[in-house]
Design a protein around this motif. Sequence first.
Motif, PDB file in Angstrom:
ATOM      1  N   GLY A   1     -34.290   7.306 -18.863  1.00  0.00           N
ATOM      2  CA  GLY A   1     -34.127   6.836 -17.487  1.00  0.00           C
ATOM      3  C   GLY A   1     -32.693   6.962 -17.008  1.00  0.00           C
ATOM      4  O   GLY A   1     -32.431   7.379 -15.872  1.00  0.00           O
ATOM      5  N   MET A   2     -31.756   6.593 -17.881  1.00  0.00           N
ATOM      6  CA  MET A   2     -30.333   6.702 -17.508  1.00  0.00           C
ATOM      7  C   MET A   2     -29.943   8.162 -17.291  1.00  0.00           C
ATOM      8  O   MET A   2     -29.186   8.479 -16.358  1.00  0.00           O
ATOM      9  N   ASN A   3     -30.462   9.047 -18.174  1.00  0.00           N
ATOM     10  CA  ASN A   3     -30.164  10.476 -17.991  1.00  0.00           C
ATOM     11  C   ASN A   3     -30.741  10.993 -16.677  1.00  0.00           C
ATOM     12  O   ASN A   3     -30.102  11.779 -15.960  1.00  0.00           O
ATOM     13  N   SER A   4     -31.975  10.549 -16.372  1.00  0.00           N
ATOM     14  CA  SER A   4     -32.605  10.980 -15.117  1.00  0.00           C
ATOM     15  C   SER A   4     -31.821  10.482 -13.914  1.00  0.00           C
ATOM     16  O   SER A   4     -31.657  11.195 -12.913  1.00  0.00           O
ATOM     17  N   ILE A   5     -31.334   9.244 -13.999  1.00  0.00           N
ATOM     18  CA  ILE A   5     -30.540   8.682 -12.888  1.00  0.00           C
ATOM     19  C   ILE A   5     -29.261   9.491 -12.699  1.00  0.00           C
ATOM     20  O   ILE A   5     -28.859   9.812 -11.564  1.00  0.00           O
ATOM     21  N   SER A   6     -28.630   9.826 -13.838  1.00  0.00           N
ATOM     22  CA  SER A   6     -27.387  10.609 -13.741  1.00  0.00           C
ATOM     23  C   SER A   6     -27.650  11.984 -13.138  1.00  0.00           C
ATOM     24  O   SER A   6     -26.913  12.451 -12.259  1.00  0.00           O
ATOM     25  N   ASP A   7     -28.743  12.639 -13.630  1.00  0.00           N
ATOM     26  CA  ASP A   7     -29.083  13.955 -13.073  1.00  0.00           C
ATOM     27  C   ASP A   7     -29.424  13.843 -11.589  1.00  0.00           C
ATOM     28  O   ASP A   7     -29.020  14.696 -10.776  1.00  0.00           O
ATOM     29  N   GLY A   8     -30.155  12.826 -11.233  1.00  0.00           N
ATOM     30  CA  GLY A   8     -30.516  12.638  -9.829  1.00  0.00           C
ATOM     31  C   GLY A   8     -29.304  12.394  -8.957  1.00  0.00           C
ATOM     32  O   GLY A   8     -29.222  12.891  -7.824  1.00  0.00           O
ATOM     33  N   GLN A   9     -28.368  11.602  -9.497  1.00  0.00           N
ATOM     34  CA  GLN A   9     -27.159  11.311  -8.722  1.00  0.00           C
ATOM     35  C   GLN A   9     -26.346  12.582  -8.480  1.00  0.00           C
ATOM     36  O   GLN A   9     -25.830  12.810  -7.376  1.00  0.00           O
ATOM     37  N   ARG A  10     -26.270  13.420  -9.538  1.00  0.00           N
ATOM     38  CA  ARG A  10     -25.535  14.684  -9.370  1.00  0.00           C
ATOM     39  C   ARG A  10     -26.225  15.576  -8.339  1.00  0.00           C
ATOM     40  O   ARG A  10     -25.572  16.199  -7.495  1.00  0.00           O
ATOM     41  N   THR A  11     -27.563  15.616  -8.415  1.00  0.00           N
ATOM     42  CA  THR A  11     -28.307  16.448  -7.454  1.00  0.00           C
ATOM     43  C   THR A  11     -28.114  15.946  -6.028  1.00  0.00           C
ATOM     44  O   THR A  11     -27.908  16.735  -5.082  1.00  0.00           O
ATOM     45  N   VAL A  12     -28.161  14.645  -5.833  1.00  0.00           N
ATOM     46  CA  VAL A  12     -27.970  14.069  -4.506  1.00  0.00           C
ATOM     47  C   VAL A  12     -26.574  14.392  -3.977  1.00  0.00           C
ATOM     48  O   VAL A  12     -26.385  14.737  -2.789  1.00  0.00           O
ATOM     49  N   ASN A  13     -25.604  14.264  -4.858  1.00  0.00           N
ATOM     50  CA  ASN A  13     -24.222  14.561  -4.427  1.00  0.00           C
ATOM     51  C   ASN A  13     -24.082  16.038  -4.032  1.00  0.00           C
ATOM     52  O   ASN A  13     -23.399  16.371  -3.051  1.00  0.00           O
ATOM     53  N   GLN A  14     -24.724  16.921  -4.803  1.00  0.00           N
ATOM     54  CA  GLN A  14     -24.663  18.349  -4.458  1.00  0.00           C
ATOM     55  C   GLN A  14     -25.324  18.623  -3.108  1.00  0.00           C
ATOM     56  O   GLN A  14     -24.803  19.379  -2.278  1.00  0.00           O
ATOM     57  N   ILE A  15     -26.502  17.998  -2.896  1.00  0.00           N
ATOM     58  CA  ILE A  15     -27.186  18.180  -1.607  1.00  0.00           C
ATOM     59  C   ILE A  15     -26.320  17.654  -0.473  1.00  0.00           C
ATOM     60  O   ILE A  15     -26.210  18.275   0.605  1.00  0.00           O
ATOM     61  N   LYS A  16     -25.709  16.522  -0.718  1.00  0.00           N
ATOM     62  CA  LYS A  16     -24.850  15.920   0.312  1.00  0.00           C
ATOM     63  C   LYS A  16     -23.688  16.856   0.660  1.00  0.00           C
ATOM     64  O   LYS A  16     -23.366  17.076   1.844  1.00  0.00           O
ATOM     65  N   GLU A  17     -23.101  17.424  -0.400  1.00  0.00           N
ATOM     66  CA  GLU A  17     -21.971  18.328  -0.164  1.00  0.00           C
ATOM     67  C   GLU A  17     -22.425  19.578   0.599  1.00  0.00           C
ATOM     68  O   GLU A  17     -21.739  20.043   1.524  1.00  0.00           O
ATOM     69  N   GLU A  18     -23.587  20.135   0.217  1.00  0.00           N
ATOM     70  CA  GLU A  18     -24.088  21.330   0.890  1.00  0.00           C
ATOM     71  C   GLU A  18     -24.412  21.045   2.354  1.00  0.00           C
ATOM     72  O   GLU A  18     -24.129  21.861   3.244  1.00  0.00           O
ATOM     73  N   MET A  19     -25.020  19.899   2.604  1.00  0.00           N
ATOM     74  CA  MET A  19     -25.363  19.561   3.983  1.00  0.00           C
ATOM     75  C   MET A  19     -24.108  19.336   4.820  1.00  0.00           C
ATOM     76  O   MET A  19     -24.067  19.670   6.020  1.00  0.00           O
ATOM     77  N   MET A  20     -23.085  18.779   4.209  1.00  0.00           N
ATOM     78  CA  MET A  20     -21.810  18.589   4.932  1.00  0.00           C
ATOM     79  C   MET A  20     -21.188  19.952   5.257  1.00  0.00           C
ATOM     80  O   MET A  20     -20.608  20.147   6.330  1.00  0.00           O
ATOM     81  N   LYS A  21     -21.318  20.911   4.316  1.00  0.00           N
ATOM     82  CA  LYS A  21     -20.798  22.254   4.580  1.00  0.00           C
ATOM     83  C   LYS A  21     -21.548  22.903   5.735  1.00  0.00           C
ATOM     84  O   LYS A  21     -20.959  23.545   6.610  1.00  0.00           O
ATOM     85  N   ILE A  22     -22.891  22.742   5.703  1.00  0.00           N
ATOM     86  CA  ILE A  22     -23.708  23.315   6.785  1.00  0.00           C
ATOM     87  C   ILE A  22     -23.324  22.700   8.121  1.00  0.00           C
ATOM     88  O   ILE A  22     -23.188  23.400   9.147  1.00  0.00           O
ATOM     89  N   ASP A  23     -23.143  21.397   8.138  1.00  0.00           N
ATOM     90  CA  ASP A  23     -22.762  20.718   9.374  1.00  0.00           C
ATOM     91  C   ASP A  23     -21.404  21.207   9.865  1.00  0.00           C
ATOM     92  O   ASP A  23     -21.192  21.422  11.074  1.00  0.00           O
ATOM     93  N   LYS A  24     -20.484  21.424   8.916  1.00  0.00           N
ATOM     94  CA  LYS A  24     -19.142  21.907   9.283  1.00  0.00           C
ATOM     95  C   LYS A  24     -19.207  23.321   9.856  1.00  0.00           C
ATOM     96  O   LYS A  24     -18.555  23.641  10.854  1.00  0.00           O
ATOM     97  N   LEU A  25     -20.046  24.175   9.216  1.00  0.00           N
ATOM     98  CA  LEU A  25     -20.199  25.546   9.695  1.00  0.00           C
ATOM     99  C   LEU A  25     -20.809  25.577  11.094  1.00  0.00           C
ATOM    100  O   LEU A  25     -20.429  26.394  11.946  1.00  0.00           O
ATOM    101  N   CYS A  26     -21.784  24.683  11.341  1.00  0.00           N
ATOM    102  CA  CYS A  26     -22.393  24.622  12.675  1.00  0.00           C
ATOM    103  C   CYS A  26     -21.352  24.258  13.724  1.00  0.00           C
ATOM    104  O   CYS A  26     -21.323  24.823  14.830  1.00  0.00           O
ATOM    105  N   ALA A  27     -20.521  23.283  13.380  1.00  0.00           N
ATOM    106  CA  ALA A  27     -19.490  22.856  14.335  1.00  0.00           C
ATOM    107  C   ALA A  27     -18.494  23.982  14.596  1.00  0.00           C
ATOM    108  O   ALA A  27     -18.078  24.219  15.735  1.00  0.00           O
ATOM    109  N   GLU A  28     -18.100  24.701  13.542  1.00  0.00           N
ATOM    110  CA  GLU A  28     -17.149  25.798  13.701  1.00  0.00           C
ATOM    111  C   GLU A  28     -17.779  26.950  14.501  1.00  0.00           C
ATOM    112  O   GLU A  28     -17.120  27.609  15.306  1.00  0.00           O
ATOM    113  N   ALA A  29     -19.086  27.192  14.256  1.00  0.00           N
ATOM    114  CA  ALA A  29     -19.767  28.286  14.960  1.00  0.00           C
ATOM    115  C   ALA A  29     -19.809  28.028  16.457  1.00  0.00           C
ATOM    116  O   ALA A  29     -19.723  28.954  17.271  1.00  0.00           O
ATOM    117  N   GLN A  30     -19.954  26.768  16.808  1.00  0.00           N
ATOM    118  CA  GLN A  30     -19.991  26.440  18.231  1.00  0.00           C
ATOM    119  C   GLN A  30     -18.668  26.808  18.908  1.00  0.00           C
ATOM    120  O   GLN A  30     -18.635  27.236  20.071  1.00  0.00           O
TER     121      GLN A  30
END
Length: 762
Positions: free
Chosen positions: A56-85
């Motif tokens: 369970g602890m390993n799954s939580i750690s893996d999940g946390q890393r995955t969430v952080n990666q998704i968060k970072e990617e979505m922030m990049k996408i949001d930044k690119l959208c703003a720059e494209a405008q």
Amino acid sequence: MADIEGTIVELADLLRHPEDLDKISFLKSEFTRKKAAIDGQLKIGLKDQLEVTQNGMNSISDGQRTVNQIKEEMMKIDKLCAEAQNMIRDFPDINLVSQVHRNFSQVETMKANIESFDGRLKDLEQMLREDDRDSENQPNLLNIHYGLTQLRDIRDDAMDQIKRASDTSLESHLQDYFTRLGDVIEWFDDHVGTACMNLIPLVQADNKGMVVRLALIIEEEEKSDSKVKALQDAQREYKDLASRFKSMTSGPKQLRGYKEKFLEAIKYYAQPQFDKAEEQFLEEPDKLANIMKWYFNDLYVVKVGMASLMPKKWRIFKTYTDIYHKMMHDWLTKHIDNPELSPPHMLSIIDWSEKYYTKMTKLGWDQSTLQPHVLDSREAELIREYRQLIVKSVDEWMDRMFAADKRSFIDRKPDSLDTNEHGYFRTKTLGDMWRMLKEQTAVAGSCNRTDVAEGVFDAMFRALKSRQNLWQNMIDSESQKYKAPPGAGAADGESMQVFQDWLVAIANDQIACIDDNEDQLGYLTRFHRDLEPLVTPAYMSAHALPQLDALRDGFVDLGTHCITAFASLIFAVDFRATVGDFFTPKWYAEYGMKRIVTTFDDYIADYAKVLHRSLLDVLVEELADELLAHYLSAVRNKGARFRRAEPFTDKFKDDVLTAFDFFAGLGNREELRGVVTVDFAAIKRKWRVVDKMVRLLEADKAGVVVVYEEFKRECWDLQMGWVESVLRARDDFDRGMLGAVKAKAGEVYVERGAETIMSKVK
């Protein structure tokens, strides 16, 4: 403190009797085994829990890393959208036109879906009707599910848009429009539920297509629920960001729970079979293995026929096994926790545990993988409870039978007595009691455990001894009612005959328990033969044989006690006035002894045919002893006086000869020849004390001391109070005579021996 008190109470229950101390070593080893089993289970449980926690602890750690990666990617996408405008000229206008076009496309799609909704729904209803007519195959099940999924998405999108719109006045109208869809979904769910409830019969009927279609629907719904749950989690964590992506706002909006319903259907299918098994088990506990054949057949069908038709990730065989095993555990523990569970049912469950795991091993399951243990590892405790159930049953039976006997005995119910093949009076419950003990002996032996059988036999010995004591106490209590003086609460003399019949029946019962003859062995001997193969030789020699001997002696004593009470009642009721006239002036003119032996003759004639022949001699001896004791004790009668001028010695002689003629002639009567074999010589020897009494009365004052000394040496239990009464009845009594006798009593030393008749003369 509460745990210590509970332990003390449990130990007190286990070591209730002194003989239970012999079982301390067994109890110690049993508790040691039980503790080892519990320790093993705790270690396995702890290991499993640690593994689960670590995973369970390993799954939580893996999940946390995955969430952080998704968060970072979505922030990049949001930044690119703003720059494209900022990079594209007239981007706001272009974006506005794009939104208008997108909205227009969505309106067109929604309009087309709404317009076709009713027709598509009718098509689904028609397919459901067709499947109703072919419920075993349901060929349209997949098409119906696909169509319903699309209509559900249309409904969810429409309701979601109306809720987000500024004007929600049409929401109720839209809900009414989609009402029929809810009815069709329920109709479809009934079809799916029916199929889930009949999965095993479908596999047995080789209807693989139906099983596969059902599995595809459940798997698709499981994926849909997983997606919905993931989207709900994302929307909860990143609400603002998620709302900007169409893929996160379209599709299913709610968990439908088909997989959970599928698992519940497994339980619903098995439960009626458990209920039916319970009815059969309660009626025939020894056939539990046959009753439960369906259980292993179902699991075999799942293993062989169903596993290949279901998604591998479901591990359907393990899923079924876990559910069935949990239900079996709950079913068995419900029964063993029932305080009203009978010993045969308890034994059947105890034996079932080993058979159950043997059959599960054949299906490929190791006992350690089936958790919890089907009986919670309570076999040792259940064996003890099984023994206590038998003991409780024995005690309850004995209590009920004695309570019934007590009511009939106290109420003097004449129809409560019976006669055996020889015509002897008997109580009606004796045969039932020994039959019950034989049945419980068989139950105790059926578990093939000597410790159980020995504990049960200990209880039986106690119950039989208690029954003997209860009968004796009740006989004494009821006899006392007839011995009370008239007007002082004495019982009605008319009921005495029924009471005497009861005494005879109870006495005959005791002989039936120990009478071994060529035709039939006594109940106690048969009981001995039944128990011997079921116990250890050590228990038999050290405990059972002494108990059996004590019971045999107790039966003899109780039978004799009944005859003694019978004889004493005759004197207390029939001869109260006659004995009261002995040695008074009326004694010389009347024939009291003749009246007594005539009454004896009537009693013997009445009871000779209904009293066991071995007890008839006892009755004659008791009558002789009671007559002698009352005759000698009559010296205390009011008005008893012996004057030397009166022929009291001749009267004594006449009374003794009258008694002797009666007792000597009993064995010579035609109807009693060979039946009464009493030793008349022994009766004569006892009656010699009458001569000693006469000598105390006729001796001169100086010779009284000599006569007393001879009397005392012959009868060591001669009571000084009675001697004083005899001396005071002399017409020449003086204190010097009494003082001389008492002085001699202080000088004479006599060794104690067997009791003589004088022990009954106070």
